[in-house]
Design an enzyme around this catalytic site. Structure first.
Site, mmCIF file in Angstrom:
data_model
loop_
_atom_site.group_PDB
_atom_site.id
_atom_site.type_symbol
_atom_site.label_atom_id
_atom_site.label_comp_id
_atom_site.label_asym_id
_atom_site.label_seq_id
_atom_site.Cartn_x
_atom_site.Cartn_y
_atom_site.Cartn_z
ATOM 1 N N HIS A 8 -11.422 53.297 17.575
ATOM 2 C CA HIS A 8 -11.821 53.938 18.909
ATOM 3 C C HIS A 8 -10.986 55.452 19.202
ATOM 4 O O HIS A 8 -11.461 56.361 19.847
ATOM 5 C CB HIS A 8 -11.252 53.145 20.138
ATOM 6 C CG HIS A 8 -11.794 53.493 21.260
ATOM 7 N ND1 HIS A 8 -13.475 53.725 21.693
ATOM 8 C CD2 HIS A 8 -11.363 54.154 22.544
ATOM 9 C CE1 HIS A 8 -13.615 54.015 22.744
ATOM 10 N NE2 HIS A 8 -12.468 54.442 23.427
ATOM 11 N N ASP A 9 -9.775 55.745 18.529
ATOM 12 C CA ASP A 9 -8.871 56.574 18.525
ATOM 13 C C ASP A 9 -9.421 57.981 17.613
ATOM 14 O O ASP A 9 -8.884 59.052 17.769
ATOM 15 C CB ASP A 9 -7.479 56.516 18.274
ATOM 16 C CG ASP A 9 -6.760 56.195 19.435
ATOM 17 O OD1 ASP A 9 -7.239 56.147 20.570
ATOM 18 O OD2 ASP A 9 -5.395 55.958 19.619
ATOM 19 N N ASP A 50 -14.686 51.224 15.207
ATOM 20 C CA ASP A 50 -14.343 50.949 16.756
ATOM 21 C C ASP A 50 -14.324 49.588 17.056
ATOM 22 O O ASP A 50 -15.354 48.817 16.851
ATOM 23 C CB ASP A 50 -15.452 51.827 17.557
ATOM 24 C CG ASP A 50 -14.766 52.204 19.081
ATOM 25 O OD1 ASP A 50 -14.235 51.007 19.546
ATOM 26 O OD2 ASP A 50 -15.176 53.028 19.515
ATOM 27 N N SER A 52 -14.852 58.353 25.025
ATOM 28 C CA SER A 52 -14.570 57.370 25.668
ATOM 29 C C SER A 52 -14.810 57.004 26.864
ATOM 30 O O SER A 52 -16.210 57.166 27.501
ATOM 31 C CB SER A 52 -12.995 57.004 25.450
ATOM 32 O OG SER A 52 -12.597 55.637 25.929
#
Lengths: 356, 356
Positions: A330-331, A300, A159
């Site tokens: 995204h995680d 994402d 990230s």
């Protein structure tokens, strides 16, 4: 999990089982010797740093290391809410933010690597100025100087950490063997940037009402939505209900929990400045000539796959692209433990061969 | 459900044509004469309606018609921010919300169809209670009773209007020939519901110190993000900039504009209750046995394609699926004029053949 080498004061029941397994797999004496050799350390170093948008400032480099100093060095960096503590050690037994990948027997094993990490500059909320991801990269270079580490075998960033990793690869190439960039890109996507700007407006609205914590909680709840996916929510949550004359949707309890937890551990200034920092990301990939593994996630919501393709196409060194499918969006880096483990091992094995 | 034609005290000048029809006892001949010219009419009818979650309430049905009364009747309904005024007419010359499809020579041509539309119940902000989409469908049935329209050739609904259209098709099938459901589904998706719940929290945060407008503006800005797409933002907006020590992302001017415009024309209570209403959507598609055209958009951030597939599979009448690709996502219905025109003409032509 295979085994752990630290006594566990604050683990829950399921993790106590692991320490038992650890004793079974490795003689206690050996474990203690390894731990002693690779003791986790922490420190704070004050430096003066030229910030791209705010001039020279005094910043604190709060770092942590795990693993022997003589081993190949990996720098590990996560999202804006991550910090220097990756995983429990004998010295620092509390939970870390990346325990799934860091620890004995895992991809990032302190018995094989000297792991270095730090708290983002600005994370303490003391630095109320625009922070460029390039500033973070320069801070890391300064930290490596202070720790007398001339060169990293790999920079592993996730990230915001991946964005800073790209900056580091561009600005300090002589100090880096390889970059593993997970769910991060060379530029902030304008849509994701707008999403973050509205989170910052929620904080501002809360501050206007003299209620910073509610604003910050709402900002976090909005951020959580952007980290996760419709696919996950469809599996997890049912229909809305009418309660006391108001409609309450099924995810609200979960979002409340996320908001409260975040407010309890986060400085508002730190959130604002690090959130802004993501939006300042700008690296020209053609300035990067070292090996890069780009890990992208199809679902994402912040980084469309097209951005990762663009990054790959414009990098000038050896590149490798890994595309995951994950309902965690995204995680995924924090949730898809097996896939991430495989990718890290593969990239680090190749890297070791190149080094040898 | 019961209704009463009440004389309406509050017409403005532009609404003078309606008073005939609105005071239901007006001579039929006068109404006929107006209709014969295809005049647009407006009226308000007060009824008592049994709301699913709030008991019997007095609600106002504020409607508009275009086109001769003898023509096949279409009911047209848009999103929660849409209203009875679809497009300019001689009588009501101001811009409407769907001028791209409504007007002489367009798919929804008042020379070929009698178009009926209304303001959502709750849109005036007077009704501070949970509103089910089923309530809206019942209100429309009551409106048709009042207007002496036994049956619609088609119900054309977009977004919330499509949700209400599905409710209407399920609850009042004898009154409907065909449904065209654009960017709406049988259930609120839990992720989209969470997104809306956070918009409502922004309003609540603003209301803490009696500054509702800032909260509502932020809510709208968040909603706009959900209506549009990363693809559009990538085309439209560049990188963020540092201004006066703060980071401002490129989309913020646009979002500001959207927020201010919305606040100027929207009641906070109306926004909250209609936003909630979307989240209460629950229709069992297997209760619908009439022809339905489902229009879905691949890039819609609120309604994943899988939801439209699920809807199509569970409907029991003749179905037709049209999948658009559009960088405008949920807003495609308002932006992809040519595609929507084609779809509407096709569906309405088939419908006419069936009727003939």
């Amino acid at each position: 999990m295979s085994f752990a080498h630290s006594p566990v004061a604050s683990f829950d029941a399921s993790e106590r089982f692991v320490s038992h397994e650890a004793s079974a797999l490795a003689p206690v004496a050996a474990v203690e010797r390894l731990s002693a050799r690779g003791a986790a350390t922490r420190g704070e170093i004050a430096i003066e740093l030229d910030l791209r948008h705010a001039g020279r400032r005094r910043v604190l480099l709060r770092y942590e290391t795990q693993g022997e100093a003589g081993l190949p060095v990996l720098f590990v960096a996560g999202g804006i809410s991550a910090h220097r503590h990756l995983a429990p050690s004998r010295e620092f037994a509390e939970a870390g933010w990346w325990h799934s990948q860091v620890g004995a027997g895992r991809a990032l094993d302190p018995q094989r690597f000297h792991l270095v990490s730090f708290d983002w500059i600005g994370a303490d909320g003391e630095l109320d100025a625009p922070l460029d991801p390039a500033d973070q990269a320069d801070a890391i270079a300064a930290l490596l100087d202070a720790l007398r580490i001339p060169r990293l075998q790999a920079f592993i960033g996730y990230s915001y950490g991946a964005m800073v990793g790209l900056q580091f690869a561009s600005r300090h190439p002589a100090r880096l063997g390889e970059l593993i960039s997970i769910s991060g890109t060379h530029r902030a996507h304008p849509y994701a940037a707008a999403w973050r700007a509205l989170q910052r407006r929620a904080v501002a609205l809360g501050a206007l009402q003299c209620d910073e914590s509610q604003g910050l909680a709402l900002a976090r709840e909005l951020a959580v939505l952007s980290y996760r996916t419709p696919e996950e929510f469809a599996e997890r949550f049912g229909p809305a209900q009418v309660r006391d004359g108001r409609v309450r949707v099924a995810a609200e309890d979960y979002l409340d929990h996320c908001g409260h937890k975040y407010v309890a551990r986060t400085s508002t200034t730190a959130f604002l400045r690090l959130s802004e920092s993501i939006d300042l990301q700008q690296v020209d990939p053609s300035t990067i000539r070292l090996p890069v593994t780009v890990v992208a996630v199809g679902e994402d919501r912040l980084i469309p796959l097209s951005e990762s393709y663009d990054l790959i196409e414009r990098l000038r060194g050896e590149t490798r692209l890994r595309v995951l499918r994950s309902i965690y969006g995204h995680d995924a880096c924090l949730k898809e433990e097996t896939d991430i483990d495989t990718i890290l091992r593969e990239a680090l094995a190749d890297c070791s061969q190149v080094a040898a």
